[in-house]
Design an enzyme around this catalytic site. Sequence first.
Site, short mmCIF file in Angstrom:
data_model
loop_
_atom_site.label_atom_id
_atom_site.label_comp_id
_atom_site.label_asym_id
_atom_site.label_seq_id
_atom_site.Cartn_x
_atom_site.Cartn_y
_atom_site.Cartn_z
N TYR A 129 43.24 32.40 73.72
CA TYR A 129 43.65 32.47 72.56
C TYR A 129 44.94 32.95 71.30
O TYR A 129 45.08 31.89 70.27
CB TYR A 129 43.00 34.09 72.16
N THR B 45 34.35 43.28 62.95
CA THR B 45 32.93 42.38 63.07
C THR B 45 33.11 42.48 64.21
O THR B 45 33.11 43.04 65.43
CB THR B 45 33.98 40.62 62.93
P1 NAD Z 1 33.22 36.61 64.15
O1 NAD Z 1 32.56 36.41 65.85
O2 NAD Z 1 31.51 37.65 63.38
O3 NAD Z 1 32.38 35.47 63.62
C1 NAD Z 1 32.81 33.37 63.84
C2 NAD Z 1 31.75 32.96 63.29
O4 NAD Z 1 31.92 31.59 64.01
C3 NAD Z 1 29.94 33.25 63.77
O5 NAD Z 1 29.43 33.80 62.68
C4 NAD Z 1 29.58 32.00 64.52
O6 NAD Z 1 28.46 32.04 65.38
C5 NAD Z 1 30.40 30.80 64.40
N1 NAD Z 1 31.02 30.29 65.27
C6 NAD Z 1 31.39 30.02 67.32
N2 NAD Z 1 31.77 28.67 67.36
C7 NAD Z 1 30.98 28.33 66.23
C8 NAD Z 1 31.49 26.86 66.07
N3 NAD Z 1 31.47 26.07 66.94
N4 NAD Z 1 30.87 26.04 64.95
C9 NAD Z 1 31.39 26.77 63.98
N5 NAD Z 1 30.70 28.14 63.73
C10 NAD Z 1 30.97 28.83 65.49
O7 NAD Z 1 34.68 37.25 63.85
P2 NAD Z 1 35.52 37.40 63.04
O8 NAD Z 1 36.16 38.64 63.40
O9 NAD Z 1 34.50 37.05 61.72
O10 NAD Z 1 36.04 36.05 63.05
C11 NAD Z 1 36.66 34.82 62.21
C12 NAD Z 1 37.63 34.59 62.26
O11 NAD Z 1 38.53 35.22 62.58
C13 NAD Z 1 38.15 33.64 64.02
O12 NAD Z 1 38.84 32.54 63.72
C14 NAD Z 1 39.03 34.94 64.90
O13 NAD Z 1 39.53 34.06 65.28
C15 NAD Z 1 39.27 35.43 63.34
N6 NAD Z 1 40.05 36.71 63.41
C16 NAD Z 1 39.04 37.55 63.95
C17 NAD Z 1 39.45 38.62 64.19
C18 NAD Z 1 38.77 40.24 63.91
O14 NAD Z 1 39.56 41.47 64.44
N7 NAD Z 1 38.15 40.17 63.63
C19 NAD Z 1 41.12 39.34 64.19
C20 NAD Z 1 42.18 37.75 64.26
C21 NAD Z 1 41.37 37.02 63.71
#
Ligand code: NAD
Length: 258
Positions: free
Chosen positions: A156, A193
């Site tokens: 990651y 999330t």
């Molecule tokens: P989440 O798991 O709620 O949403 C991620 C979405 O991506 C899901 O709807 C899933 O179905 C979809 N997904 C998974 N694999 C996929 C693929 N191969 N192709 C298309 N879609 C796919 O997560 P989130 O928290 O909403 O994350 C969104 C982004 O934010 C991500 O890149 C994550 O790394 C980043 N992020 C999140 C956080 C946090 O704490 N929530 C912190 C830092 C970064």
Amino acid sequence: GRVSGKKALITGAAGGLGEAMAFMLAREGATVAVSDIDGGRAAALADRINAEIPGAAFAYAHDVASEDDWTRVIEAVAADLGGLSVLVNNAGIGGPLALVEQDTVENWQRQYEINLRSIMLGAKYAMPHLRAAAPASIINISSIAGLAAAPGMGAYNATKAGVWMYTKTLALEAAKADWNVRCNSVHPVFIKTPILDPFIAMAGGDEAKAAERLARGIPLKRIGEPDDVAYCVLYLASDESKFVTGSEFKIDGGMTAQ
Ligand code: NAD
């Protein structure tokens, strides 16, 4: 609205951060294409957005690890929306916490394809449309984990750091060629999330306790809400950020200031 007339594709948008971004951009006047590997949940979100803002949303089944999916979805989005001026590369996954000796090639391959290679594919296939619709904006969702490391998060950390640096390459290429396409990365700390579900499991299923534990290292003493990130994406999608490219935006309650 702040993004009236903009045509935005948001990947991984069926829930979590992508859902908040899609609603916010639509409420501020954009037409939004919500794509997700789970096409059914993407369609359900588009229905909810269209119930509030008729005609504002379209849905696509889209695996960002698949080059064929990218070419198919980009063409469909450009046709359905009448162009593309904003690409939000939001889809991303975490992996199992694993110290190096327990880590696996499969974990690295999966995170590389979904978190990092997808950014190149999105930029590659969206760029002709973005150039045609300029001023345009690419917004890549990295993480504070792309700027600071933690034990057990090798794949990651490495893929999200790749997103951070590759964003700058794209920004410089677009600037040099006068495409009027800006490119920036967004770096959230823990946001409420489903991606945080493993931390809730570690707290014995107690969501409040998990949030309290995760907030301990954050100067503002709470984890984030999806809208905290969506407001930054709204700014970067709009022409308000027209002098901003190759930059990174930490949405982290002060975490990385320490
Ligand atoms: P989440 O798991 O709620 O949403 C991620 C979405 O991506 C899901 O709807 C899933 O179905 C979809 N997904 C998974 N694999 C996929 C693929 N191969 N192709 C298309 N879609 C796919 O997560 P989130 O928290 O909403 O994350 C969104 C982004 O934010 C991500 O890149 C994550 O790394 C980043 N992020 C999140 C956080 C946090 O704490 N929530 C912190 C830092 C970064």
